[in-house]
Structures are given as C-alpha cells and as structure tokens.
Scaffold this motif. Structure first.
Motif, short mmCIF file in Angstrom:
data_model
loop_
_atom_site.label_atom_id
_atom_site.label_comp_id
_atom_site.label_asym_id
_atom_site.label_seq_id
_atom_site.Cartn_x
_atom_site.Cartn_y
_atom_site.Cartn_z
N ALA A 1 0.83 -1.21 0.00
CA ALA A 1 0.00 0.00 0.00
C ALA A 1 0.87 1.26 0.00
O ALA A 1 0.50 2.27 -0.62
N ALA A 2 2.02 1.19 0.67
CA ALA A 2 2.91 2.36 0.71
C ALA A 2 3.39 2.70 -0.71
O ALA A 2 3.48 3.88 -1.08
N ALA B 1 -3.09 0.78 -9.19
CA ALA B 1 -2.58 2.15 -9.06
C ALA B 1 -3.73 3.00 -8.56
O ALA B 1 -4.90 2.64 -8.75
N LEU B 2 -3.43 4.14 -7.91
CA LEU B 2 -4.48 5.03 -7.41
C LEU B 2 -5.34 5.51 -8.58
O LEU B 2 -4.83 6.14 -9.51
N ALA B 3 -6.64 5.25 -8.49
CA ALA B 3 -7.53 5.58 -9.61
C ALA B 3 -7.61 7.09 -9.85
O ALA B 3 -7.87 7.52 -10.97
N HIS C 1 -11.34 -0.78 -8.66
CA HIS C 1 -11.63 -1.70 -7.57
C HIS C 1 -11.83 -0.91 -6.27
O HIS C 1 -11.01 -0.05 -5.94
N VAL C 2 -12.92 -1.22 -5.56
CA VAL C 2 -13.23 -0.52 -4.31
C VAL C 2 -13.60 -1.54 -3.23
O VAL C 2 -13.80 -2.72 -3.53
N GLN C 3 -13.69 -1.03 -1.98
CA GLN C 3 -13.92 -1.93 -0.84
C GLN C 3 -15.37 -2.30 -0.62
O GLN C 3 -15.66 -3.31 -0.01
N THR D 1 -4.58 0.80 1.63
CA THR D 1 -4.36 1.95 0.74
C THR D 1 -5.37 3.05 1.03
O THR D 1 -5.04 4.25 0.96
N GLY D 2 -6.60 2.67 1.28
CA GLY D 2 -7.63 3.65 1.64
C GLY D 2 -8.14 4.47 0.47
O GLY D 2 -8.64 5.57 0.66
N ALA D 3 -8.01 3.95 -0.75
CA ALA D 3 -8.48 4.69 -1.92
C ALA D 3 -8.79 3.69 -3.05
O ALA D 3 -8.21 2.59 -3.08
N PRO D 4 -9.68 4.07 -3.97
CA PRO D 4 -9.99 3.19 -5.11
C PRO D 4 -8.74 2.95 -5.97
O PRO D 4 -7.91 3.85 -6.14
N LEU D 5 -8.64 1.73 -6.49
CA LEU D 5 -7.49 1.36 -7.33
C LEU D 5 -7.96 0.91 -8.71
O LEU D 5 -8.86 0.06 -8.80
N VAL D 6 -7.36 1.44 -9.76
CA VAL D 6 -7.54 0.79 -11.06
C VAL D 6 -6.74 -0.50 -11.01
O VAL D 6 -5.71 -0.57 -10.34
#
Ligand code: AMP
Ligand code: MG
Length: 311
Positions: A13-14, A34-36, A60-62, A127-132
């Motif tokens: 995540a870092a 990667a960060l969307a 992708h989201v939680q 990560t706390g954020a949506p990822l592509v």
C-alpha cells in the motif's frame, strides 16, 4: 526500476500511496493496481502493460457504498451489487465526474468491482483509496494467475508485487453493462448468465457485431493468447506430439509433451492460463484444448478458448 516482492499489504500500500504501481491477487486473476484518482499513476499502468489507451480500466473498491461515489447507481445496479458484491462481477455504470479520463478511455461510463479476495481487500483497506487494476500481464499475454507469472511479464516495469496464492477462479470477472434498459454481459465470467438472470431476468449476452465493440472496448483487442497455437479439439481429434500440450476434462491419447486433465470446469478455468504460460515456457507450438458445454462457467471458459484460438 526494481520491483519489490512482498507479502505485506502495508508495504504494498505504501508503494501505491506514493503514486507507484503494485500487482496484487484477486479471486479472478492478479491485477496491476494504481491510485484511480492519480492520472500519472494510471498512466504508469498503461505504460507497464503496453496497453492501448482506448481500453478502459476497472476501478476496484472496498464496498458498494464506494461504488456510489464513483458512479450513479440505478435500481438494477443496486440489486446486482447486493447479490454479487463482493465478488467476481464488474458493473459498467454512468460515471460521476472526478476520475482522470484515461481510466475510462474518455467514455462517459466507468467499470467498477468490489473484489472478494482477502488479499485484495487487505490491500484496498491499507491503501484507503480506489485502485484501477487491469490484469497484471503485458498486453496481449494471458492474464496472470500466480505472482510468478506477474514477475515473468512485468519485473522491472512495476513498483511492487503483493505475493499471494494462485488465484481461485483463474478467469477475469464477468462484466455487465447496466447503463441501458437491458443489462448486457460484455464479458462472461464466474458470475454466470443464469446467476445474473436470477436477479435481473432481462439480462442478455452481448452479440457479436451489435455495438459490442463500442460497448466493450477491450473486446476489440486480441486477448488471452499464448504464443503457442490454441486448437479446440475433442479427444477424437487429438494430435499428440512432442511439440504439443493437452488440456481438458478427458485424458488424451499418449504422446503429448504436457497434459492437464482437469477435475471439472472450475478446475479447468483455474488452470487454463497457467497451462498457456507453461506451454510457452517450454516452447511448445500447439495447445489442444478440449471444448466444454457453453453453460455456467463453461460459457466463460469457452469465450477465452475461442478468443485464444482465433489468430
Ligand atoms: P482487464 O482489467 O484487463 O481484464 O480488462 C477490463 C475489461 O473491462 C476490458 O474488457 C474493458 O474493455 C472493460 N471495460 C472497462 N471499462 C469499461 C467501460 N467503461 N465500458 C465498457 N467496458 C469497460
Ligand atoms: Mg486484461
């Protein structure tokens, strides 16, 4: 760049949080995250994969709540989410403003999925954020179902690989477009047409020709293909040879260099892309793949086999 190999979701995540790329396991195939909302990070995904810019990415989201932040939810979409999220189902929805245009390839729609895999969920949480996360292969290669397959394709081209187990399902997610009155399956997957119709009986598979290419940009591109030639073959048409592999539910006649006899269709799907890659690693010229009935998961498996065999 040196690609970090790690089993620690916090370290992975870092890498993502500073705008890097990181491959990770999901229940379908390994994705390249990667960060969307970071256009440069999204650009690095296209760059690493050699992906054509007209092929949009899945975000992708939680949770289903996070889907609503990215896209407008309609009744049918909410029903699919409550039935199949988290899970191997991607919804194409009308996008809300805010994502970099590269994520959606400039389309007014966005594809979103809530993965079920514990590893993917741990990474999303950390990560706390949506990822592509498109499949973590070089464009045109079979999707990776192990972290080693990711390394073979992308070592030195991405920031990190979150090492997990081989993926459970082994085929990419079902993609359903719910932007119009009739829900359309753009890509078959483990959530089958029958599963979808239990929730939305009007669901249709996309037909070739149609405006399939417009609705599902990825289908324009060659996909899922190993270097070896894939041939659909019943046991009666088997052509054993020292330059050929067999994969199917039935044992083949003797003489193949590699043989994968699968327990059932799910096991076949789970092993298919790895079998493609192993045949290529051995320099084999041909893969004979036994067809299965076009029903349930078999529809998704046959979709990948037909694409791989059309060259
Ligand atoms: P991959 O993540 O590599 O398995 O590919 C993602 C798939 O989702 C491709 O077939 C894309 O064309 C499809 N996709 C992503 N976004 C959209 C969208 N907005 N509309 C239609 N299909 C999409
Ligand atoms: Mg892909």
């Amino acid at each position: 760049m040196t690609t970090l190999l790690t089993t620690d979701p916090d370290r992975a995540a870092a890498v993502l949080r500073r705008g890097g790329t990181c491959a990770f396991p999901t229940e379908t195939v390994y994705g390249l995250g990667a960060l969307a909302h970071d256009a440069d990070a999204v650009g690095a995904v296209f760059e690493a994969k050699g992906r054509p810019p007209d092929n949009p990415l899945i975000v992708h989201v939680q949770s289903a709540d996070e889907v609503a932040a990215l896209a407008r939810l309609t009744g049918p979409a909410e029903r699919l989410l409550s039935a199949f999220a988290p899970g191997p189902l991607t919804l194409v929805l009308w996008a809300r403003p805010g994502l970099p245009p590269s994520v959606t390839a400039g389309l007014p729609t966005v594809a979103v999925r809530v993965p079920a895999s514990r590893h993917a969920r741990d990474l999303l949480r950390a990560t706390g954020a949506p990822l592509v996360a498109p499949s973590a292969n070089r464009s045109g290669r079979p999707s990776p179902t192990t972290w080693q397959a990711v390394r073979d394709d992308l070592d030195g081209r991405i920031g990190a690989i979150l090492q997990g187990p081989p993926t459970e399902i082994g085929l990419e997610s079902t993609v359903v477009d719910v932007t119009e009155a009739v829900p359309l399956v753009l890509r078959p997957g483990a959530v089958s047409l029958d599963d979808l119709r239990r929730v939305l009986p009007e669901t249709q598979p996309v037909t070739r020709g149609h405006d399939a290419a417009r609705r599902s940009p990825g289908t324009r591109h060659r996909h899922y293909a190993p270097a070896a030639r894939v041939r659909l073959a019943e046991v009666a048409d088997a052509r054993p040879g020292s330059d050929a592999a067999w994969i199917g539910l039935s044992p083949p006649p003797p003489g193949y260099a590699r043989v994968a006899v699968c327990r059932d269709v799910a096991d076949y799907a789970h092993r298919l892309f790895d079998a493609f890659r192993r045949a290529d690693a051995d320099g084999l010229a041909r893969i004979d793949a036994e067809p299965v009935p076009d029903e349930g998961l078999g529809l998704a498996l046959m979709d990948r086999l037909r694409r791989a065999s059309q060259r």
